[in-house]
Write an enzyme that holds these catalytic residues in place. Structure first.
Site, short mmCIF file in Angstrom:
data_model
loop_
_atom_site.label_atom_id
_atom_site.label_comp_id
_atom_site.label_asym_id
_atom_site.label_seq_id
_atom_site.Cartn_x
_atom_site.Cartn_y
_atom_site.Cartn_z
N ASP A 244 0.65 -1.23 0.00
CA ASP A 244 0.05 -0.14 -0.16
C ASP A 244 0.99 1.19 -0.11
O ASP A 244 1.99 1.38 0.71
CB ASP A 244 -0.80 0.02 1.44
CG ASP A 244 -1.74 1.38 1.34
OD1 ASP A 244 -2.74 1.32 0.69
OD2 ASP A 244 -1.56 1.83 2.26
N GLU A 317 0.92 -0.63 -4.96
CA GLU A 317 0.09 0.36 -5.33
C GLU A 317 0.92 1.61 -5.93
O GLU A 317 1.55 2.23 -5.23
CB GLU A 317 -0.83 0.89 -4.30
CG GLU A 317 -1.83 1.76 -4.55
CD GLU A 317 -2.47 2.69 -3.24
OE1 GLU A 317 -1.53 2.86 -2.40
OE2 GLU A 317 -3.31 3.21 -3.33
C1 NOJ Z 1 -4.15 3.36 -0.35
C2 NOJ Z 1 -5.31 2.68 -0.08
O1 NOJ Z 1 -5.90 2.12 -1.41
C3 NOJ Z 1 -6.48 3.49 0.69
O2 NOJ Z 1 -7.91 3.12 0.66
C4 NOJ Z 1 -5.98 3.88 1.77
O3 NOJ Z 1 -6.72 5.04 2.49
C5 NOJ Z 1 -4.40 4.79 1.64
N1 NOJ Z 1 -3.68 3.93 0.94
C6 NOJ Z 1 -4.07 4.96 3.00
O4 NOJ Z 1 -3.32 3.68 3.41
#
Ligand code: NOJ
Ligand code: CA
Length: 599
Positions: A244, A317
């Site tokens: 993430d 991500e």
């Molecule tokens: C990316 C995640 O997909 C999102 O949902 C989240 O709020 C942020 N990162 C923070 O972890």
């Protein structure tokens, strides 16, 4: 693919699994993780179909209105039939749920709302029996402010955990005043990224919500802690991790202000929260991330048994600026990083434009040094496809267009629960109903992400089969569930669900679809996107997709781009489409799709 199953292979695999660990490793192989021959196990991710589940919203099994792990396990046959290879679960660890799981307070357990570790093990086992892998979300940028590390860290300036997080003095701070935040860095979720903490009279940094304190990745102990956490989950048999917010791990050591973006008159451009918009270069994309990912990948690779349970996939991500930056996320052969950094270049275009789609597909084919792209159009952070690509009239047909690009291109494909039935974005209409912190802070300009997180629509009953009638689901079930639901679409051969299944089946069974090269055809056409999948020894396959609301006819001349013959055998076409006699006259209905084998 990895389809062999026998007790003998399982026994050998257990031994190999144990042998693959560094000396002293305590590998306890999951009993039912997917089995495979060596090559298939190694490469399973290269054309994988990955399904994202937002666990709160998929299936409630105990009638509390919140989806849970046992609910997902109950729906495993549905996922098997859909054809998915892996499920990415957004975080299910213990969490105060300030950001619905992305604020983790314990990385080695399951939040009681979602179940127990035993439920998790059963989920992995039931998925494994169906050759489906479970991918966990790994949040390394920040922890919950309720994590024991942060509780220690904020307790005193001399606590051993103090430098696990980012603490700074305020600007102009005095004994009686906290001063101003150290600089103008902004939270993604609105307003200053610095939060004053009275106990020790310093600010801490949070790129996201203030309950999500950023870890200090310059501290080697943080690295070690995450390697340990990763081992914990890989030993439980997970098939991979999705990292993430990975681009935000490091911040510029100078602590200086971000650049503020100005309009033509030289005034700051305000964001949805009413703050000056900054370019983010002091808090994102800092190069140290590469070394961290090399370290985490190396850790994960030590768990790759020669066979069972195969490569543990490393997904990222990776919202990066362009294809060159995406190419760097793979690392090098000597120092690999991600197997599958998400390609958001294509999927987050948010406009149905043939030339742009073609350019981005070409980029992925030629700009990633031969690495495998991971295409993705939808997730729990963006409005669903109807809002970003639909025209309100042909939404299902447009989703056929998008899903064809997703599954018929070379690479791995990631999609979001409910896409396969055409679930619509259903944002809250009143501030008091908003659950997502982004919407709470940003209302009314920024309504947050609740609209794309509504419960899965299984049938037409009250609460759509997500939770029993009479129970209040954590987010309301959209009224569209009366007609848009799994049960109705399973009964309709022309449904979107039937289309998704057929496309995924093709991706797994047709040799050119499995890993053939993408070759663009008819490259000047601005209304129809056409390409060919080509693999040595297999028949070529052509794909033609009408991006307009008018009928179109395309001529994919046999002369161009090495197309070998003119006759076509239909593999798949959208409802009502015609079977063309040759590649020279493929007729397409509005937003129609044609896929045929060249003979
Ligand atoms: C990316 C995640 O997909 C999102 O949902 C989240 O709020 C942020 N990162 C923070 O972890
Ligand atoms: Ca529940």
């Amino acid at each position: 693919m990895h389809r062999t199953k026998s007790i003998t292979i399982c026994a050998i695999a257990l031994i190999l699994g144990a042998m693959a660990l560094p000396a002293g490793g305590q590998y306890t192989p999951a009993k039912h993780a997917p089995q495979a021959t060596t090559a298939a196990a190694r490469d399973w991710w290269k054309n994988a179909v990955i399904y994202e589940i937002y666990p709160r919203s998929f299936q409630d099994s105990n009638g509390d209105g919140i989806g849970d792990l046992n609910g997902i396990t109950q729906r495993m046959d549905y996922l098997k039939e859909l054809g998915v290879d892996a499920i990415w679960l957004t975080p299910v660890y213990p969490s105060p749920q300030a950001d619905f799981g992305y604020d983790i307070s314990d990385y080695k357990n399951i939040d009681p709302q979602y179940g127990t570790l035993a439920d998790f093990d059963r989920l992995v086992a039931e998925a494994g029996k169906r050759h489906i892998r479970i991918v966990m979300d790994m949040v390394m940028n920040h922890t919950s402010d309720q994590h024991k590390w942060f509780i220690e860290s904020r307790s005193s300036r001399t606590n051993p955990y103090r430098d696990w997080y980012m603490w700074r003095d305020g600007k102009g701070e005095t004994a009686t005043s906290k001063g101003a935040p150290p600089n103008n860095w902004q939270s993604e979720f609105g307003h200053s990224a610095w939060q004053w903490d009275e106990k020790t009279r310093q600010y801490y940094y949070h790129k996201f919500y203030l309950q999500q304190a950023d870890l200090n990745w310059n501290n080697p102990k943080v690295h070690q802690a995450f390697k340990d956490i990763i081992g914990f989950w890989l030993q439980r048999g997970v098939g991979g991790l999705r990292f993430d917010a990975i681009t935000t791990l490091f911040e510029d050591p100078s602590d200086t202000d971000e650049n503020v973006l100005l309009d033509k008159s030289g005034n700051p451009i305000l964001d949805a929260f009413g703050e000056p918009t900054v370019d983010g270069l002091k808090t994102e994309f800092l190069p140290g991330v590469h070394a961290v990912m090399q370290e985490m990948r190396a850790t994960m690779d030590t768990f790759n048994a020669a066979s069972f349970p195969g490569t543990r996939v490393v997904i990222g991500e990776t919202y990066v600026a362009n294809i060159a930056a995406l190419a760097e996320e793979y690392g090098s052969a000597q120092r690999p990083e991600f197997h599958l950094p998400m390609d958001t270049q294509l999927g987050m275009l948010d406009t149905l434009n043939v030339a742009q789609f073609r350019a981005r597909l070409l980029d992925a084919e030629t700009g990633l040094n031969g690495n495998t792209p991971l295409f993705v159009f939808d997730n729990h952070d963006r409005p669903r496809l109807d809002m970003r690509y639909g025209d309100g009239v042909h939404n299902s047909d447009i989703q056929r267009v998008i899903s064809t690009v997703l599954f018929a291109s070379r690479g791995a494909a990631l999609f979001y629960y409910g896409d396969e039935i055409g679930m619509k974005t259903t944002p809250p209409t009143r501030k008091e109903d908003v659950k997502d912190p982004v919407g709470v802070t940003g209302w009314p300009k920024e309504k947050g992400r609740d609209g794309e997180r509504t419960p899965m629509q299984w049938n037409a009953s009250a609460n759509a089969g997500f939770t029993p009638a009479g129970v209040k689901p954590w987010l309301p079930v959209p009224p569209t569930s009366a007609t848009v639901n799994v049960q109705a679409e399973e009964a309709d051969p022309n449904s979107l669900l039937a289309w998704y299944k057929a496309l995924i089946h093709l991706k797994k069974t047709n040799p050119a679809f499995a890993d053939g090269t993408d070759i663009m055809l008819d490259p000047e056409n601005t209304k129809v996107l056409s390409w060919m999948r080509q693999r040595d020894g297999a028949p070529q396959v052509v794909v033609a997709v009408n991006f307009t609301a008018d009928p179109q006819t395309v001529n994919l001349s046999a002369r161009e781009a090495g197309l070998k013959a003119a006759h076509l055998k239909t593999l798949l076409k959208s409802p009502g489409g015609a079977d063309p006699a040759s590649t020279e006259a493929i007729e397409l209905a509005p937003f129609g799709v044609y896929i045929g084998e060249v003979q």
